[in-house]
Design a protein around this motif. Structure first.
Motif, PDB file in Angstrom:
ATOM      1  N   UNK A   1       0.793  -1.222   0.000  1.00  0.00           N
ATOM      2  CA  UNK A   1       0.000   0.000   0.000  1.00  0.00           C
ATOM      3  C   UNK A   1       0.821   1.266   0.000  1.00  0.00           C
ATOM      4  N   UNK A   2       2.100   1.190   0.332  1.00  0.00           N
ATOM      5  CA  UNK A   2       2.909   2.399   0.237  1.00  0.00           C
ATOM      6  C   UNK A   2       3.058   2.841  -1.221  1.00  0.00           C
ATOM      7  N   UNK A   3       2.848   1.938  -2.181  1.00  0.00           N
ATOM      8  CA  UNK A   3       2.869   2.316  -3.597  1.00  0.00           C
ATOM      9  C   UNK A   3       1.737   3.288  -3.919  1.00  0.00           C
TER      10      UNK A   3
ATOM     11  N   UNK B   1       2.282   6.822  -1.154  1.00  0.00           N
ATOM     12  CA  UNK B   1       3.392   7.732  -1.441  1.00  0.00           C
ATOM     13  C   UNK B   1       3.198   8.339  -2.834  1.00  0.00           C
ATOM     14  N   UNK B   2       2.991   9.663  -2.912  1.00  0.00           N
ATOM     15  CA  UNK B   2       2.719  10.290  -4.213  1.00  0.00           C
ATOM     16  C   UNK B   2       3.827  10.084  -5.242  1.00  0.00           C
ATOM     17  N   UNK B   3       5.083  10.055  -4.795  1.00  0.00           N
ATOM     18  CA  UNK B   3       6.186   9.864  -5.745  1.00  0.00           C
ATOM     19  C   UNK B   3       6.100   8.497  -6.416  1.00  0.00           C
ATOM     20  N   UNK B   4       5.818   7.475  -5.630  1.00  0.00           N
ATOM     21  CA  UNK B   4       5.707   6.127  -6.184  1.00  0.00           C
ATOM     22  C   UNK B   4       4.435   6.000  -7.012  1.00  0.00           C
TER      23      UNK B   4
ATOM     24  N   UNK C   1       5.197   8.920   4.284  1.00  0.00           N
ATOM     25  CA  UNK C   1       5.175   9.304   2.870  1.00  0.00           C
ATOM     26  C   UNK C   1       5.318  10.806   2.685  1.00  0.00           C
ATOM     27  N   UNK C   2       4.847  11.594   3.654  1.00  0.00           N
ATOM     28  CA  UNK C   2       4.915  13.047   3.503  1.00  0.00           C
ATOM     29  C   UNK C   2       5.977  13.675   4.401  1.00  0.00           C
ATOM     30  N   UNK C   3       6.767  12.848   5.054  1.00  0.00           N
ATOM     31  CA  UNK C   3       7.815  13.348   5.947  1.00  0.00           C
ATOM     32  C   UNK C   3       9.157  13.384   5.223  1.00  0.00           C
ATOM     33  N   UNK C   4      10.047  14.193   5.743  1.00  0.00           N
ATOM     34  CA  UNK C   4      11.401  14.234   5.215  1.00  0.00           C
ATOM     35  C   UNK C   4      12.344  14.614   6.346  1.00  0.00           C
ATOM     36  N   UNK C   5      13.604  14.373   6.137  1.00  0.00           N
ATOM     37  CA  UNK C   5      14.624  14.682   7.129  1.00  0.00           C
ATOM     38  C   UNK C   5      15.501  15.814   6.610  1.00  0.00           C
TER      39      UNK C   5
ATOM     40  N   UNK D   1      -4.663  -2.419   7.572  1.00  0.00           N
ATOM     41  CA  UNK D   1      -4.922  -0.977   7.466  1.00  0.00           C
ATOM     42  C   UNK D   1      -4.558  -0.215   8.736  1.00  0.00           C
ATOM     43  N   UNK D   2      -4.399  -0.890   9.848  1.00  0.00           N
ATOM     44  CA  UNK D   2      -4.007  -0.183  11.068  1.00  0.00           C
ATOM     45  C   UNK D   2      -2.614   0.439  10.926  1.00  0.00           C
ATOM     46  N   UNK D   3      -1.851   0.008   9.914  1.00  0.00           N
ATOM     47  CA  UNK D   3      -0.530   0.586   9.662  1.00  0.00           C
ATOM     48  C   UNK D   3      -0.584   1.825   8.767  1.00  0.00           C
ATOM     49  N   UNK D   4      -1.737   2.124   8.198  1.00  0.00           N
ATOM     50  CA  UNK D   4      -1.854   3.234   7.256  1.00  0.00           C
ATOM     51  C   UNK D   4      -1.453   4.593   7.826  1.00  0.00           C
ATOM     52  N   UNK D   5      -1.876   4.968   9.031  1.00  0.00           N
ATOM     53  CA  UNK D   5      -1.468   6.289   9.527  1.00  0.00           C
ATOM     54  C   UNK D   5       0.048   6.474   9.555  1.00  0.00           C
ATOM     55  N   UNK D   6       0.771   5.455   9.966  1.00  0.00           N
ATOM     56  CA  UNK D   6       2.228   5.544  10.018  1.00  0.00           C
ATOM     57  C   UNK D   6       2.807   5.646   8.606  1.00  0.00           C
ATOM     58  N   UNK D   7       2.296   4.839   7.687  1.00  0.00           N
ATOM     59  CA  UNK D   7       2.788   4.860   6.306  1.00  0.00           C
ATOM     60  C   UNK D   7       2.497   6.207   5.655  1.00  0.00           C
ATOM     61  N   UNK D   8       1.312   6.775   5.906  1.00  0.00           N
ATOM     62  CA  UNK D   8       0.967   8.093   5.354  1.00  0.00           C
ATOM     63  C   UNK D   8       1.887   9.171   5.912  1.00  0.00           C
ATOM     64  N   UNK D   9       2.140   9.118   7.203  1.00  0.00           N
ATOM     65  CA  UNK D   9       3.032  10.098   7.822  1.00  0.00           C
ATOM     66  C   UNK D   9       4.439   9.993   7.240  1.00  0.00           C
TER      67      UNK D   9
END
Length: 86
Positions: A21-23, A26-29, A57-61, A47-55
């Protein structure tokens, strides 16, 4: 034939597509996949992992060097705005 590109080609005519689902999240993918999701039904396993994956996907370091570079650029902009004659 490369399995990755073969499956990408086949996805254009497929009725069911399985992928991590990260495909999709994540907008880039997602943009590289060129999927038409209009009228699609999406089913997310675990789907309980979705909030973490969404966060993620839009995070950066930013490291200290990048922050210092940003500060220097802002300081240059401020200087230009304060003294536009140069």
């Amino acid at each position: 034939v490369c399995p990755y590109f073969y499956s990408r080609g086949m996805s254009k005519s497929a009725e069911v597509i399985f992928m991590p689902y990260n495909y999709l999240v994540d907008p880039k993918i997602r943009n590289t996949l060129a999927l038409d999701l209009k009228n699609a039904i999406l089913i997310f396993d675990e789907a309980h992992n979705l909030p973490k994956v969404c966060a993620e996907a839009i995070s950066f370091d930013l490291d200290g060097r990048e922050v210092a570079g940003c500060i220097a650029e802002v300081q240059k902009c401020i200087q230009i705005l304060q003294d536009p004659v140069k």
